[in-house]
Design a protein around this motif. Structure first.
Motif, PDB file in Angstrom:
ATOM      1  N   THR A 156      39.564  40.655  31.407  1.00 12.72           N
ATOM      2  CA  THR A 156      39.709  42.102  31.275  1.00 12.72           C
ATOM      3  C   THR A 156      41.160  42.480  31.004  1.00 12.72           C
ATOM      4  N   TYR A 157      41.323  43.715  30.552  1.00 12.01           N
ATOM      5  CA  TYR A 157      42.661  44.260  30.339  1.00 12.01           C
ATOM      6  C   TYR A 157      43.509  44.127  31.599  1.00 12.01           C
ATOM      7  N   ASP A 158      42.914  44.496  32.744  1.00 13.97           N
ATOM      8  CA  ASP A 158      43.674  44.487  33.999  1.00 13.97           C
ATOM      9  C   ASP A 158      44.228  43.106  34.305  1.00 13.97           C
ATOM     10  N   ASN A 159      43.386  42.115  34.132  1.00 14.99           N
ATOM     11  CA  ASN A 159      43.831  40.756  34.432  1.00 14.99           C
ATOM     12  C   ASN A 159      44.841  40.241  33.419  1.00 14.99           C
ATOM     13  N   LEU A 176      45.500  43.306  48.560  1.00 14.09           N
ATOM     14  CA  LEU A 176      44.570  42.599  47.666  1.00 14.09           C
ATOM     15  C   LEU A 176      44.379  41.159  48.142  1.00 14.09           C
ATOM     16  N   ILE A 177      43.150  40.808  48.414  1.00  8.29           N
ATOM     17  CA  ILE A 177      42.850  39.428  48.798  1.00  8.29           C
ATOM     18  C   ILE A 177      42.530  38.586  47.559  1.00  8.29           C
ATOM     19  N   GLU A 178      41.720  39.134  46.680  1.00  5.25           N
ATOM     20  CA  GLU A 178      41.277  38.359  45.517  1.00  5.25           C
ATOM     21  C   GLU A 178      40.867  39.298  44.393  1.00  5.25           C
ATOM     22  N   LYS A 179      41.227  38.915  43.153  1.00  2.00           N
ATOM     23  CA  LYS A 179      40.749  39.702  42.019  1.00  2.00           C
ATOM     24  C   LYS A 179      39.418  39.122  41.533  1.00  2.00           C
ATOM     25  N   GLU A 200      33.818  47.714  44.227  1.00  2.93           N
ATOM     26  CA  GLU A 200      32.499  47.540  43.600  1.00  2.93           C
ATOM     27  C   GLU A 200      32.576  46.626  42.375  1.00  2.93           C
ATOM     28  N   GLU A 201      33.735  46.634  41.743  1.00  2.00           N
ATOM     29  CA  GLU A 201      33.904  45.778  40.559  1.00  2.00           C
ATOM     30  C   GLU A 201      34.243  44.344  40.921  1.00  2.00           C
ATOM     31  N   GLY A 202      34.425  44.070  42.194  1.00  2.00           N
ATOM     32  CA  GLY A 202      34.647  42.686  42.588  1.00  2.00           C
ATOM     33  C   GLY A 202      36.035  42.411  43.142  1.00  2.00           C
ATOM     34  N   TYR A 203      36.915  43.433  43.158  1.00  2.00           N
ATOM     35  CA  TYR A 203      38.218  43.227  43.791  1.00  2.00           C
ATOM     36  C   TYR A 203      37.999  43.166  45.295  1.00  2.00           C
ATOM     37  N   ASN A 204      38.511  42.117  45.941  1.00  2.00           N
ATOM     38  CA  ASN A 204      38.414  42.018  47.386  1.00  2.00           C
ATOM     39  C   ASN A 204      39.684  42.636  47.970  1.00  2.00           C
ATOM     40  N   ILE A 205      39.579  43.889  48.407  1.00  2.00           N
ATOM     41  CA  ILE A 205      40.754  44.609  48.920  1.00  2.00           C
ATOM     42  C   ILE A 205      40.562  44.872  50.416  1.00  2.00           C
ATOM     43  N   ILE A 215      45.663  49.336  40.388  1.00  2.00           N
ATOM     44  CA  ILE A 215      45.579  47.877  40.365  1.00  2.00           C
ATOM     45  C   ILE A 215      46.975  47.281  40.224  1.00  2.00           C
ATOM     46  N   GLN A 216      47.740  47.873  39.295  1.00  2.00           N
ATOM     47  CA  GLN A 216      49.115  47.441  39.065  1.00  2.00           C
ATOM     48  C   GLN A 216      49.912  47.446  40.376  1.00  2.00           C
ATOM     49  N   GLU A 217      49.856  48.572  41.080  1.00  2.00           N
ATOM     50  CA  GLU A 217      50.608  48.702  42.331  1.00  2.00           C
ATOM     51  C   GLU A 217      50.188  47.641  43.332  1.00  2.00           C
ATOM     52  N   ILE A 218      48.889  47.463  43.466  1.00  2.00           N
ATOM     53  CA  ILE A 218      48.396  46.511  44.459  1.00  2.00           C
ATOM     54  C   ILE A 218      48.746  45.083  44.060  1.00  2.00           C
ATOM     55  N   LEU A 219      48.629  44.810  42.745  1.00  2.00           N
ATOM     56  CA  LEU A 219      48.964  43.467  42.274  1.00  2.00           C
ATOM     57  C   LEU A 219      50.460  43.208  42.469  1.00  2.00           C
TER      58      LEU A 219
END
Lengths: 325, 325
Positions: B66-69, B57-60, B42-47, B6-10
């Motif tokens: 969450t921790y990620d956000n 990444l289109i949309e988180k 599946e968790e809702g990240y639009n990749i 996620i970090q890399e993509i963000l």
């Protein structure tokens, strides 16, 4: 019901009370009375039964710190109305903290043994079976949290008063240790759960070495017990006295904000006032003279340069120059 | 690993990063990369994935706490290194208190919904799903317990600073409420577990109404939310800002005993300094003028007879004369 039967038999002392009388007084069948007597005997009560006379108590279980032994005819208003007794537990303070919000004020948790007894700052507290008094009292005073530390002084004063009334010349090392012949016999561990504005509950932990004869090497120079100092005192009597003394001083503080008696006891039985002590903060150790305890319950000391300083409970550790804890 | 991807993509923002590059950077197989991408979707990240280009990444997932956000590129030293996120929980403060002794300092418990959210003095706190920020921070400052109330002021100052930086003109009603347009948008519930000499842990509970549009009848006159006052602000941004601001002021206090910045913020953004307020103790209600917050963080008021009084946090409730909480 079990408690009521014990009460009746204890009240009757060495006289007989008939099964019929018990059955009437308590509103249960004679078979039920008989069953309760049976289970009491199994617990160690020596109860004689004589045909046509009834039941008579010969002996109670030896000095166990049970509700039955402690609360019998104890004239407290809130303390000890509920006593939760364990043969063994990790730590009475930990248990009390878990149930603190639900339990009523004055509930006492007491165990014959602690497997993880704690002293101040997370230190171990040796709590072998039947050797001492390991108990915690749940308090819910309607005072602001910053007034809570004084409750440790109330506890110290009560314990010293209780012991003195049993002939033990104990002293208080401000703020939370009780000393006998310059060694520690009792520690007080007050724990607080609070919002900024109000106290959820306080757990007042009291550990008293009563019968311990052997201490581990780290503490044998600074710790002692009542038996070791040749004071043979009943654990039950000590607990009963402490609950009585504490309740009276505690209610005076909570209801009337009165600190006089407590301060008077703390001063009269101080192990350190008038003496030289070390104050310890981290690595810093300073030799000072201990002058007094002020109206707030704080310690007044005189430093080497002649300046006077007020020490707030918890700010600093102190140690007597003879090395006791 | 999921977090690293996620970090890399963000980090890459709207540019593509190839599966091969990800696989090399993270030292895992391309199949593993693909599996992680699948589960993130599946968790809702639009990749988006485009042949020969890679992933983008289109949309988180929409502003979940969450921790990620929250933790992505957040430059804190201790706060939020661990974030325990719930979809629903009874109360984040209660959960934090349970794990407080074991968990490290700075852990954050955050839930999208609380079913038994609590405000001060055991009052209810409405905490519907996704409508606000319901979080608790575990702190373990090495200070004596009587210095703990100041941490509530630090929290208030941080929240106001965080909101102001997002364009929200919020004010502090000493000691623990945040006010917007004379209505409450945020409450702080600081809970303390302590010995007399040291703090076991502090749970700093923060509840902020962000998207709530409907309040129950009892509080609708005194409560509001950011959305209701036409501030459309991301919950994630608010949390991130609070953690940053709080950590900086908190460490200043704990490490250097420095209160200056906090007091300055509390004074500049005070909702009550210079105004008339009611002080309330039990049934007694007194109209006084609020003058200042002193160096200790206590409130200085002037009574009707001209006398000046210092109010210690928690001693008394205060209420603004326009009736806000």
């Amino acid at each position: 019901m079990r408690k009521k039967i014990i009460q009746e038999i204890l009240d009757n002392k060495s006289k007989f009370i008939s099964g019929e009388e018990l059955s009437k007084k308590l509103g249960i069948s004679r078979t039920a009375v008989w069953k309760h007597i049976k289970s009491l005997r199994e617990e160690g009560y020596n109860i004689e039964s004589v045909n046509k006379k009834g039941y008579r108590l010969i002996e109670k279980p030896d000095d166990l710190l049970t509700y039955d032994n402690i609360y019998h005819n104890l004239h407290t208003k809130i303390l000890g109305k509920k006593i939760i007794h364990f043969d063994t537990i990790d730590s009475t303070n930990d248990y009390a903290k878990k149930i603190g919000n639900e339990e009523s004020e004055g509930a006492v948790i007491i165990s014959e043994e602690q497997t993880k007894g704690r002293g101040r700052l997370g230190r171990n507290w040796h709590s072998n079976s039947y050797e001492g008094i390991w108990m915690s009292i749940i308090l819910k005073p309607n005072i602001v949290p910053y007034k809570a530390p004084f409750i440790t002084l109330i506890a110290g004063a009560s314990i010293v008063e209780a012991l003195n009334k049993l002939g033990v010349n104990a002293k208080i090392k401000w703020p939370n240790d009780i000393i006998l012949n310059e060694k520690k016999i009792c520690g007080i561990l007050t724990e607080l759960s609070a919002e900024i504005e109000r106290i959820n509950h306080i757990v007042l932990g009291i550990g008293i070495n009563v019968k311990t004869m052997e201490f581990s090497q780290e503490i044998c120079d600074v710790a002692t017990s009542l038996y070791k100092e040749n004071y043979i005192v009943s654990r039950v009597d000590i607990v009963r006295n402490i609950l009585l003394e504490f309740e009276s001083l505690y209610l005076e503080y909570i209801n009337n904000n009165s600190k006089e008696k407590v301060l008077d006891i703390c001063r009269r039985h101080s192990a350190i006032i008038g003496k030289e002590i070390y104050t310890i903060r981290g690595e810093e150790k300073e030799l000072v003279r201990c002058l007094d305890i002020n109206e707030e319950g704080n310690l007044i000391i005189k430093r080497n340069d002649g300046s006077i300083k007020e020490i707030i409970s918890g700010e600093i550790s102190i140690r007597g120059i003879k090395g006791y804890v």
